[in-house]
Design a protein around this motif. Structure first.
Motif, short mmCIF file in Angstrom:
data_model
loop_
_atom_site.label_atom_id
_atom_site.label_comp_id
_atom_site.label_asym_id
_atom_site.label_seq_id
_atom_site.Cartn_x
_atom_site.Cartn_y
_atom_site.Cartn_z
N LYS A 48 0.84 -1.19 0.00
CA LYS A 48 0.00 0.00 0.00
C LYS A 48 0.88 1.24 0.00
O LYS A 48 1.84 1.33 0.76
N LEU A 49 0.56 2.20 -0.85
CA LEU A 49 1.30 3.46 -0.91
C LEU A 49 0.93 4.30 0.30
O LEU A 49 -0.24 4.58 0.54
N VAL A 50 1.95 4.71 1.08
CA VAL A 50 1.70 5.50 2.29
C VAL A 50 2.66 6.68 2.36
O VAL A 50 3.69 6.71 1.67
N LYS A 51 2.31 7.63 3.22
CA LYS A 51 3.17 8.78 3.50
C LYS A 51 4.04 8.47 4.71
O LYS A 51 3.56 7.96 5.72
N LEU A 52 5.32 8.82 4.63
CA LEU A 52 6.22 8.66 5.76
C LEU A 52 6.22 9.94 6.60
O LEU A 52 5.59 10.94 6.24
N ALA A 53 6.93 9.90 7.73
CA ALA A 53 6.92 11.02 8.66
C ALA A 53 7.43 12.31 8.02
O ALA A 53 7.01 13.40 8.37
N ASP A 54 8.36 12.19 7.06
CA ASP A 54 8.92 13.38 6.42
C ASP A 54 8.16 13.76 5.15
O ASP A 54 8.66 14.50 4.31
N ASN A 55 6.95 13.18 4.98
CA ASN A 55 6.07 13.43 3.83
C ASN A 55 6.56 12.80 2.54
O ASN A 55 5.98 13.04 1.48
N SER A 56 7.63 12.01 2.61
CA SER A 56 8.01 11.23 1.43
C SER A 56 7.10 10.00 1.37
O SER A 56 6.25 9.79 2.25
N GLU A 57 7.26 9.17 0.33
CA GLU A 57 6.35 8.05 0.12
C GLU A 57 7.06 6.72 0.32
O GLU A 57 8.28 6.61 0.15
N GLY A 58 6.27 5.72 0.69
CA GLY A 58 6.80 4.38 0.86
C GLY A 58 5.73 3.35 0.57
O GLY A 58 4.56 3.68 0.39
N ILE A 59 6.14 2.10 0.52
CA ILE A 59 5.22 0.99 0.27
C ILE A 59 5.13 0.15 1.54
O ILE A 59 6.13 -0.35 2.03
N GLU A 60 3.92 -0.01 2.05
CA GLU A 60 3.68 -0.73 3.32
C GLU A 60 3.10 -2.10 3.04
O GLU A 60 2.25 -2.27 2.17
N PHE A 61 3.56 -3.10 3.78
CA PHE A 61 3.05 -4.46 3.64
C PHE A 61 3.31 -5.22 4.94
O PHE A 61 4.08 -4.77 5.80
N THR A 62 2.68 -6.37 5.09
CA THR A 62 2.79 -7.18 6.31
C THR A 62 3.37 -8.54 5.98
O THR A 62 3.00 -9.17 5.00
N VAL A 63 4.30 -9.00 6.84
CA VAL A 63 4.95 -10.30 6.64
C VAL A 63 5.02 -11.04 7.97
O VAL A 63 4.83 -10.45 9.04
N THR A 64 5.34 -12.32 7.89
CA THR A 64 5.59 -13.13 9.09
C THR A 64 6.95 -13.82 9.02
O THR A 64 7.33 -14.52 9.94
N LYS A 65 7.66 -13.63 7.89
CA LYS A 65 9.02 -14.18 7.73
C LYS A 65 9.93 -13.08 7.22
O LYS A 65 9.47 -12.15 6.56
N PHE A 66 11.22 -13.22 7.48
CA PHE A 66 12.14 -12.14 7.14
C PHE A 66 13.30 -12.63 6.29
O PHE A 66 13.79 -13.73 6.46
N SER A 67 13.69 -11.75 5.35
CA SER A 67 14.66 -12.10 4.34
C SER A 67 15.08 -10.84 3.61
O SER A 67 15.20 -9.79 4.21
N THR A 68 15.23 -10.97 2.28
CA THR A 68 15.56 -9.81 1.44
C THR A 68 14.30 -9.29 0.77
O THR A 68 13.57 -10.04 0.13
N PHE A 69 14.06 -7.98 0.93
CA PHE A 69 12.85 -7.36 0.41
C PHE A 69 13.25 -6.35 -0.67
O PHE A 69 14.06 -5.45 -0.42
N THR A 70 12.67 -6.51 -1.87
CA THR A 70 13.04 -5.66 -3.00
C THR A 70 11.78 -5.15 -3.69
O THR A 70 10.90 -5.93 -4.04
#
Length: 893
Positions: A668-690
């Motif tokens: 999901k496209l979201v606003k960050l604290a400094d008003n820049s943009e980021g992509i938000e998502f939910t996971v249960t395992k961790f690795s390399t995210f691209t």
């Protein structure tokens, strides 16, 4: 239900009176010794004597009878009648014998149905009997939600049925099912923190309005409707206070009334937002304070109770308990400070209240020449960042250069520090140095030195940096140190440790400010840090858990957000390790792997794949628990609007898990604290995210049809998925030729021709994906277990030509080698389709929720989680829900 409690009493009295009248009627009919019976018999005998001649020679006291008697002298001679001659009677003809009468079946006695039994138990207020009927009969068409409740919760449901008897005096089956379902939803809300409970109650009341309108009489439903509308029309502050009062009341008084309480709320509930006069406002404040005191007393006497402090702290009311003028001023102040629409949040009520008792802003001024504050003393403090951080005044404080500071009186006891004075300092013009004289009368000759060059031995350098731990909207809670290490090769690594003391301070400050988040902000303005490691000892994790705080770690390369339900029960030291892949060569390597990845080719064959922004590796020991990540886009999107939208349409997160499995999801496209943009998502395992752009991704999704349906406006994500629902979801995604084949279909005795999922069950069974519980039973309303889900996924994947996962031996401690589903569980574990729990178990017999099922099925059906929906499809799955993106992908085209 005209007035729930009053009606209960009236119904009881009515029932008692009815029972008494019935008893009297039975006594009069059957008891020959009763007064009424004797009277009836006497009357009957009297009538008989008037119509039949009497042979008695006894004198009678009845004068009319005596007068009517005939004496011999008064008798009249009657004519003699000669009888006819007697003729011989011919014999009767002989008839054949009658056949025997057929034996008729015995007349059955009336059947007492479970519903009749329940209404009888309700009438005499036998909640225990009501409970046994709900548990041991087939009265409930959908017993799933009820069966998952605890024994105490089930008893609460039974007590509610006794308490909420309709005006008709008895329930029908639909009304019982409705109250059981809504009651279960309410009790699930009671398990939560009051803030989360407030949201869940919204869904509860929406369900009441949606499903209850046609089940009860208008008068009965009016009270359900009034309570629901009152709550749904209230703002967040009132909803949370209502949730807290309901939760506290159910704990301290009676769990049996937990559900009934929710139907009793009305405009009579004390609310500072509903106050129309100063007197109302004062009464409501004193009610809040009473709740605060009672809560504190209860918690002190019951330390084991799982309940939080009352969300408002109003101890200052003690200070004005005898000052009528101040009470009046406070009440008028609360009304004057209240915005249009009321105080939106509880913290707004608290701030207005505190502001009344805060000392006035100090009368201080700025001496811009001496760079000092005139009138300041040690009772005051100042801030250079508009109130973010504060420093106590000392005699040595100087404010040189251009800056703005605020000054206030420091907090003391219950007296808050809120009102401040703003002072401005400007840059002073420095006095120039007139020349090279030293003041001794002579001149100083310049000293010439030869440069000395040397190559120092490389050393490891460490420095300490203090960073903020913030709450909501950047409000500072406390600070925590960072150890920044520069290694001999120039690599810079950060180590952040939140100690137990810092965590405790964060919790206490957040509680005071009515916040639910602790955010660690780790700066890297020069983009020089190669690795960031965040560590929290077990004790610190426990402090966050006890305070119901969500943990957020904000770095330049990723924002990690750990919800409270993931922190709960995490009984070990916690760490996160973040490594950004900054080198271009590293980006290219990930891009090449993504282009060749079979998972991506299945979604969009022969397509172009390119990496967007910066990949990041994340390692943690918090596995199998939901964590939300946000990857910054770093101005990587095109500036042209059309090209930008196309990139967003094709944007996805390519995940390379450490166990060798791969995943492609959309965020999901979201606003960050400094008003820049980021992509938000939910996971249960961790690795390399691209972040990758996969051309044609949206077009490939557009061919899908929705495969899930809700219940009106709700999806019920936490309800257990039934076997019929699972069959339907599978059938909707089967290839046309597979779905059309019914040569191997089986007819099940418990699936009638009119069952809503008959065709889907036959399709799933004939395709070899889902079988019955036996050759004749499918159990359509039964639940799906994790082992059954693993088996369904295994069969589905084995039918796909691309099923090439290398299966390893199952490692779960509760999955034995001879378990019927061991091969399927080993497959889904190896493929990353399903994971186990932190304790090393798989829990094969645990039931699967609807949300959990959709998350697995989306992988089987090659559906990437869908984001960007303007309005959520279902009212009970908001954009913040952990499975929102997956459920939207299953619900939309």
């Amino acid at each position: 239900m005209s007035k729930i409690r009053k009606t209960f009493s009236l119904l009881v009295v009515s029932l008692m009176l009815m029972q008494g009248a019935a008893a009297t009627y039975v006594s009069a009919d059957s008891d020959p010794n009763s007064e009424t019976s004797s009277s009836t018999t006497s009357s009957s005998e009297s009538n008989s004597s008037n119509n039949t001649p009497s042979n008695s020679n006894e004198p009678s006291n009845n004068s009319s009878t005596t007068t009517s008697q005939e004496t011999p002298s008064e008798q009249v001679n009657e004519p003699i009648v000669i009888p006819p001659p007697i003729l011989p009677i011919p014999p009767f003809p002989t008839f054949p014998p009658m056949p025997p009468f057929p034996t008729l079946p015995p007349i059955p006695s009336p059947t007492i149905t479970p519903l009749v039994q329940l209404n009888q138990a309700v009438a005499v207020k036998e909640a225990g009997t009501v409970l046994s009927i709900l548990k041991d009969t087939n009265l409930l068409n959908q017993p799933g939600a009820f069966s998952e409740l605890t024994d105490q919760e089930q008893m609460t449901i039974a007590a509610t049925l006794v308490q909420l008897t309709p005006d008709s005096g008895s329930y029908n089956e639909d009304q019982v099912q409705f109250l059981v379902d809504t009651g279960a939803k309410a009790l699930q809300a009671y398990r939560l923190d009051y803030r989360d409970m407030a949201y869940e109650l919204q869904q509860f009341y929406k369900q009441v309005l949606l499903e209850g309108a046609g089940l009860f009489s208008q008068e009965d439903f009016e009270h359900f409707k009034a309570a629901a509308n009152f709550y749904l029309e209230a703002n967040e502050a009132d909803q949370r206070i209502i949730a807290y009062i309901a939760k506290m009341t159910s704990v301290t008084m009676s769990n049996d009334s937990a559900i009934s309480l929710l139907f009793m709320i009305s405009a009579e509930l004390p609310s500072i937002n509903q106050a129309e006069s100063a007197n109302d406002a004062w009464q409501n404040l004193t009610y809040y304070y009473m709740m605060q005191v009672q809560t504190e007393l209860y918690i002190n006497g019951h330390p084991e109770a799982m309940i939080q402090d009352f969300p408002l702290q109003l101890d200052q009311l003690n200070e004005i308990s005898e000052d009528m003028d101040q009470q009046q001023q406070l009440a008028e102040w609360m009304l004057s400070e209240r915005p249009v629409g009321g105080y939106e949040k509880i913290k707004d009520i608290q701030r207005a209240f505190d502001l009344f008792f805060a000392p006035p802003a100090p009368k201080v001024t700025a001496d811009d020449t001496a760079n000092v504050v005139i009138g300041a003393d040690e009772t005051m403090e100042y801030s250079k960042d508009n109130g973010e951080t504060w420093s106590k005044f000392t005699n040595t404080d100087r404010f040189e250069g251009k800056q703005i500071i605020v000054v206030r009186v420091r907090a003391k006891g219950n007296t808050p520090a809120l009102k401040w004075t703003t002072l401005t300092f400007t840059s002073n013009t420095p006095t120039p140095n007139p020349g090279g004289n030293t003041g001794g009368g002579g001149s100083t000759a310049p000293v010439t030195t030869s440069p000395v060059t040397s190559t120092p031995a490389p050393t490891t350098k460490q420095e300490q940096i203090v960073v903020d731990v913030n709450g909501t909207n950047g409000t500072n809670l406390t600070k925590t140190p960072i150890t920044r290490t520069t290694e001999t090769n120039g690599t810079i690594k950060d180590l952040v440790k939140m100690t137990e003391a810092i965590a405790k301070e964060s919790v206490e400050k957040a509680k005071q400010l009515n916040m639910n988040i602790a955010r660690i902000v780790i700066p890297d303005t020069k983009d020089s840090v190669s690795e960031t490691r965040i560590e929290l000892p077990k004790a610190a994790v426990k402090e966050l858990n006890d305070g119901s705080l969500k943990l957020e770690i904000s770095t330049e390369n990723v924002v990690i957000s750990v919800p409270t339900n993931s922190i709960a029960g995490f009984d070990q030291d916690l760490y996160f390790r973040v490594v950004p892949l900054k080198k271009e060569s590293e980006r290219k390597e990930v891009e090449e792997r993504a282009k060749k990845e079979q998972l991506i080719q299945q979604v969009a064959p022969n397509t172009n794949v390119r990496v967007l922004a910066r990949p990041v590796e994340i390692d943690t020991n918090m596995q199998s628990r939901e964590v939300t990540l946000t990857l910054p886009l770093r101005d990587s999107l095109p500036s042209d609007p059309a090209a930008r939208q196309q990139a967003l349409d094709y944007l996805a997160i390519y995940i390379e898990h450490s166990d060798g499995t791969k995943e492609l999801i959309q965020g999901k496209l979201v606003k960050l604290a400094d008003n820049s943009e980021g992509i938000e998502f939910t996971v249960t395992k961790f690795s390399t995210f691209t972040l990758v752009v996969v051309d044609g991704l949206k077009a490939s999704q557009g061919t899908h049809q929705p495969y899930i349906q809700g219940f009106g406006a709700d999806f019920r994500p936490d309800a257990f998925v039934t076997r019929a629902q699972m069959a339907a979801m599978l059938a909707r995604n089967l290839p046309t030729e597979a779905a059309a084949s019914s040569a191997n279909s089986v007819s099940y005795k418990d699936v009638s021709a009119t069952h809503w999922a008959t065709n889907e069950i036959q399709k799933a069974q004939s395709a070899g994906i889902m079988n019955g519980m036996s050759k004749t039973q499918f159990a359509p309303e039964g639940s799906i277990t994790r082992a059954q889900m693993a088996t369904i996924a295994y069969r589905w994947m084995q039918q796909q030509a691309s099923a090439t996962t290398k299966v390893t031996e199952v490692s779960f401690t509760d999955v034995s080698a001879d378990l019927w589903a061991v091969d399927a569980i080993a497959y889904v574990q190896s493929a990353g389709l399903m994971v186990g729990y932190n304790d090393g178990t798989f829990k094969p017999d645990s039931k699967l929720t609807r949300a959990e099922a959709v998350k697995v099925l989306n992988v089987l059906f090659n559906r990437t989680p869908l984001t960007g929906a303007v309005t959520p499809t279902f009212s009970d799955v908001p954009a913040t829900h952990w499975a929102y993106a997956d459920i939207e992908a299953a619900a939309q085209k």
